[in-house]
Write a protein that holds these residues in place. Sequence first.
Motif, PDB file in Angstrom:
ATOM      1  N   GLY A 162       0.824  -1.199   0.000  1.00 22.98           N
ATOM      2  CA  GLY A 162       0.000   0.000   0.000  1.00 22.98           C
ATOM      3  C   GLY A 162       0.859   1.250   0.000  1.00 22.98           C
ATOM      4  O   GLY A 162       2.065   1.206   0.271  1.00 22.98           O
ATOM      5  N   GLY A 163       0.227   2.376  -0.304  1.00 25.49           N
ATOM      6  CA  GLY A 163       0.965   3.618  -0.489  1.00 25.49           C
ATOM      7  C   GLY A 163       1.750   4.064   0.722  1.00 25.49           C
ATOM      8  O   GLY A 163       2.891   4.526   0.600  1.00 25.49           O
ATOM      9  N   VAL A 164       1.176   3.926   1.926  1.00 23.12           N
ATOM     10  CA  VAL A 164       1.885   4.356   3.137  1.00 23.12           C
ATOM     11  C   VAL A 164       3.079   3.450   3.402  1.00 23.12           C
ATOM     12  O   VAL A 164       4.202   3.912   3.633  1.00 23.12           O
ATOM     13  N   ALA A 165       2.861   2.143   3.374  1.00 22.96           N
ATOM     14  CA  ALA A 165       3.944   1.201   3.663  1.00 22.96           C
ATOM     15  C   ALA A 165       5.050   1.269   2.617  1.00 22.96           C
ATOM     16  O   ALA A 165       6.241   1.225   2.955  1.00 22.96           O
ATOM     17  N   ASN A 166       4.669   1.390   1.346  1.00 21.16           N
ATOM     18  CA  ASN A 166       5.689   1.450   0.298  1.00 21.16           C
ATOM     19  C   ASN A 166       6.439   2.772   0.320  1.00 21.16           C
ATOM     20  O   ASN A 166       7.629   2.825  -0.017  1.00 21.16           O
ATOM     21  N   GLY A 167       5.758   3.837   0.740  1.00 29.01           N
ATOM     22  CA  GLY A 167       6.414   5.138   0.813  1.00 29.01           C
ATOM     23  C   GLY A 167       7.276   5.312   2.043  1.00 29.01           C
ATOM     24  O   GLY A 167       8.129   6.202   2.101  1.00 29.01           O
ATOM     25  N   GLN A 168       7.075   4.464   3.059  1.00 28.06           N
ATOM     26  CA  GLN A 168       7.833   4.510   4.310  1.00 28.06           C
ATOM     27  C   GLN A 168       8.339   3.099   4.614  1.00 28.06           C
ATOM     28  O   GLN A 168       7.881   2.431   5.552  1.00 28.06           O
ATOM     29  N   PRO A 169       9.286   2.593   3.828  1.00 33.82           N
ATOM     30  CA  PRO A 169       9.689   1.181   3.954  1.00 33.82           C
ATOM     31  C   PRO A 169      10.259   0.813   5.321  1.00 33.82           C
ATOM     32  O   PRO A 169      10.283  -0.369   5.683  1.00 33.82           O
ATOM     33  N   HIS A 170      10.709   1.812   6.091  1.00 29.68           N
ATOM     34  CA  HIS A 170      11.207   1.510   7.446  1.00 29.68           C
ATOM     35  C   HIS A 170      10.102   0.971   8.347  1.00 29.68           C
ATOM     36  O   HIS A 170      10.386   0.334   9.372  1.00 29.68           O
ATOM     37  N   LEU A 171       8.830   1.208   7.964  1.00 33.09           N
ATOM     38  CA  LEU A 171       7.715   0.762   8.801  1.00 33.09           C
ATOM     39  C   LEU A 171       7.694  -0.751   8.983  1.00 33.09           C
ATOM     40  O   LEU A 171       7.378  -1.248  10.067  1.00 33.09           O
ATOM     41  N   ARG A 172       8.020  -1.500   7.927  1.00 31.60           N
ATOM     42  CA  ARG A 172       7.932  -2.961   8.029  1.00 31.60           C
ATOM     43  C   ARG A 172       8.878  -3.489   9.112  1.00 31.60           C
ATOM     44  O   ARG A 172       8.522  -4.389   9.872  1.00 31.60           O
ATOM     45  N   GLY A 173      10.088  -2.943   9.153  1.00 32.70           N
ATOM     46  CA  GLY A 173      11.022  -3.359  10.196  1.00 32.70           C
ATOM     47  C   GLY A 173      10.532  -2.997  11.579  1.00 32.70           C
ATOM     48  O   GLY A 173      10.674  -3.788  12.533  1.00 32.70           O
ATOM     49  N   MET A 174       9.932  -1.808  11.719  1.00 29.89           N
ATOM     50  CA  MET A 174       9.386  -1.403  13.013  1.00 29.89           C
ATOM     51  C   MET A 174       8.249  -2.341  13.428  1.00 29.89           C
ATOM     52  O   MET A 174       8.166  -2.757  14.594  1.00 29.89           O
ATOM     53  N   ILE A 175       7.383  -2.661  12.486  1.00 26.34           N
ATOM     54  CA  ILE A 175       6.251  -3.535  12.794  1.00 26.34           C
ATOM     55  C   ILE A 175       6.756  -4.905  13.219  1.00 26.34           C
ATOM     56  O   ILE A 175       6.269  -5.492  14.200  1.00 26.34           O
ATOM     57  N   GLU A 176       7.747  -5.427  12.495  1.00 23.79           N
ATOM     58  CA  GLU A 176       8.264  -6.756  12.844  1.00 23.79           C
ATOM     59  C   GLU A 176       8.875  -6.769  14.244  1.00 23.79           C
ATOM     60  O   GLU A 176       8.634  -7.690  15.028  1.00 23.79           O
ATOM     61  N   ARG A 177       9.662  -5.746  14.561  1.00 23.38           N
ATOM     62  CA  ARG A 177      10.275  -5.703  15.892  1.00 23.38           C
ATOM     63  C   ARG A 177       9.206  -5.639  16.985  1.00 23.38           C
ATOM     64  O   ARG A 177       9.283  -6.352  17.993  1.00 23.38           O
ATOM     65  N   MET A 178       8.200  -4.800  16.771  1.00 19.83           N
ATOM     66  CA  MET A 178       7.138  -4.674  17.770  1.00 19.83           C
ATOM     67  C   MET A 178       6.304  -5.949  17.863  1.00 19.83           C
ATOM     68  O   MET A 178       5.867  -6.345  18.947  1.00 19.83           O
ATOM     69  N   LEU A 179       6.082  -6.602  16.725  1.00 22.26           N
ATOM     70  CA  LEU A 179       5.310  -7.847  16.727  1.00 22.26           C
ATOM     71  C   LEU A 179       6.046  -8.928  17.503  1.00 22.26           C
ATOM     72  O   LEU A 179       5.453  -9.620  18.339  1.00 22.26           O
ATOM     73  N   ARG A 180       7.331  -9.088  17.246  1.00 20.13           N
ATOM     74  CA  ARG A 180       8.096 -10.120  17.950  1.00 20.13           C
ATOM     75  C   ARG A 180       8.121  -9.841  19.454  1.00 20.13           C
ATOM     76  O   ARG A 180       8.011 -10.772  20.274  1.00 20.13           O
ATOM     77  N   GLU A 181       8.250  -8.569  19.815  1.00 19.66           N
ATOM     78  CA  GLU A 181       8.227  -8.218  21.229  1.00 19.66           C
ATOM     79  C   GLU A 181       6.864  -8.525  21.847  1.00 19.66           C
ATOM     80  O   GLU A 181       6.768  -9.033  22.968  1.00 19.66           O
ATOM     81  N   SER A 182       5.795  -8.239  21.100  1.00 18.46           N
ATOM     82  CA  SER A 182       4.448  -8.459  21.613  1.00 18.46           C
ATOM     83  C   SER A 182       4.136  -9.947  21.759  1.00 18.46           C
ATOM     84  O   SER A 182       3.558 -10.386  22.754  1.00 18.46           O
ATOM     85  N   VAL A 183       4.531 -10.740  20.770  1.00 16.40           N
ATOM     86  CA  VAL A 183       4.269 -12.191  20.805  1.00 16.40           C
ATOM     87  C   VAL A 183       5.086 -12.859  21.906  1.00 16.40           C
ATOM     88  O   VAL A 183       4.646 -13.844  22.510  1.00 16.40           O
ATOM     89  N   ALA A 184       6.278 -12.322  22.164  1.00 20.19           N
ATOM     90  CA  ALA A 184       7.113 -12.762  23.301  1.00 20.19           C
ATOM     91  C   ALA A 184       7.436 -14.249  23.270  1.00 20.19           C
ATOM     92  O   ALA A 184       7.510 -14.904  24.308  1.00 20.19           O
ATOM     93  N   GLY A 185       7.620 -14.794  22.067  1.00 16.70           N
ATOM     94  CA  GLY A 185       8.016 -16.188  21.941  1.00 16.70           C
ATOM     95  C   GLY A 185       6.897 -17.186  22.097  1.00 16.70           C
ATOM     96  O   GLY A 185       7.129 -18.403  22.002  1.00 16.70           O
ATOM     97  N   TYR A 186       5.658 -16.724  22.316  1.00 20.70           N
ATOM     98  CA  TYR A 186       4.545 -17.656  22.524  1.00 20.70           C
ATOM     99  C   TYR A 186       4.282 -18.498  21.277  1.00 20.70           C
ATOM    100  O   TYR A 186       3.981 -19.678  21.366  1.00 20.70           O
ATOM    101  N   ILE A 187       4.391 -17.865  20.113  1.00 25.30           N
ATOM    102  CA  ILE A 187       4.356 -18.573  18.836  1.00 25.30           C
ATOM    103  C   ILE A 187       5.744 -18.443  18.229  1.00 25.30           C
ATOM    104  O   ILE A 187       6.251 -17.323  18.084  1.00 25.30           O
ATOM    105  N   PRO A 188       6.390 -19.548  17.873  1.00 23.77           N
ATOM    106  CA  PRO A 188       7.758 -19.473  17.344  1.00 23.77           C
ATOM    107  C   PRO A 188       7.775 -18.927  15.919  1.00 23.77           C
ATOM    108  O   PRO A 188       7.455 -19.639  14.963  1.00 23.77           O
ATOM    109  N   LEU A 189       8.133 -17.673  15.780  1.00 20.85           N
ATOM    110  CA  LEU A 189       8.236 -17.072  14.454  1.00 20.85           C
ATOM    111  C   LEU A 189       9.542 -17.513  13.798  1.00 20.85           C
ATOM    112  O   LEU A 189      10.532 -17.794  14.478  1.00 20.85           O
ATOM    113  N   PRO A 190       9.573 -17.559  12.460  1.00 16.54           N
ATOM    114  CA  PRO A 190      10.798 -17.978  11.774  1.00 16.54           C
ATOM    115  C   PRO A 190      11.934 -16.995  12.011  1.00 16.54           C
ATOM    116  O   PRO A 190      11.715 -15.823  12.339  1.00 16.54           O
ATOM    117  N   GLY A 191      13.161 -17.475  11.821  1.00 19.74           N
ATOM    118  CA  GLY A 191      14.323 -16.618  12.012  1.00 19.74           C
ATOM    119  C   GLY A 191      14.440 -15.543  10.955  1.00 19.74           C
ATOM    120  O   GLY A 191      14.899 -14.433  11.225  1.00 19.74           O
TER     121      GLY A 191
END
Length: 313
Positions: free
Chosen positions: A237-266
């Motif tokens: 989408g336009g916001v995500a593609n125009g601000q590509p740093h967002l995906r990395g921020m979302i991933e970091r926050m998601l991994r922190e939020s999940v806290a290892g409860y579901i094993p996400l891939p490396g």
Amino acid sequence: MTHRIAGIELGGTKCVATLCDDQRRILDQTTVPTTSPDVTLPALSAILARWACDSPFSALGIGSFGPVGLTPHTPDFGHITATAKPGWRNADVLGILSGPHDVPCRFDTDVNAAALAEGRWGAAQGLEDFAYVTVGTGVGVGLVVHGRPTRGLGHCELGHIRVPRLPGDIWPGHCPYHGDCVEGLAAGPAIKARLGQKPLHEATAQDPVWTGVAHALAQMCHGMLMSCGPHRILIGGGVANGQPHLRGMIERMLRESVAGYIPLPGEPFILPPALGDQAGPLGPIALGFSALESVRPGSPVSRAQPLLAAGNG
């Protein structure tokens, strides 16, 4: 026999009509502004009529902004329903566009269609459980479970769920229906409102506004993981593609939020769509291919060839 597939993507600001052959070469692609139904839909119908006159197409796919009615044999099937876009509520998109053409047709949301295109040709190939998120004028989610977009009382509307807010953030949000749902916190108009109507591209990657945007989207992704367990989440989408740093921020926050409860891939779990800005226009083409395959199982429609653009009109 060579097949031609027609696709119509109805977006909130523009519509894209695409014609492909059965190797997915783009034969024609035309953009029409999304103004009012009595102007936009006849313009799209005229494009389909021209294509049908030149050499009849074999199937039609239509992906539309929504909400839309997706339950066959109900009064609102194929219609746009509770949209906030002026003039479009109850517009009979499917009837107007498909009515003149006696070909297999499939209708779905624009984001579900884009998800299916990514599953067929893009970054979700080989996966039966994944999500495609578009962050632009709104926040749309195509949630694919066991190979099919979710259904029920309505199509997936995860962009309108309410999620935990950042501590101390009491901004009311920008969604006319739900205020501080994910769309009300993270879509383009919401971000622009928080920036004092400053254009989004003027906000640097260090602007604090992105922390709230990424947090809302990460919480939405947390909800998807806990409810459906997608193997991958694509965010475009336009916001995500125009601000590509967002995906990395979302991933970091998601991994922190999940806290290892579901094993996400490396490797990265949040990825951009592989089809880029063609994910939306190719979504209805994927719907058209599926429609043709459902009635002609032996049809030589390609799932493996790379996308080739043969023309642009």
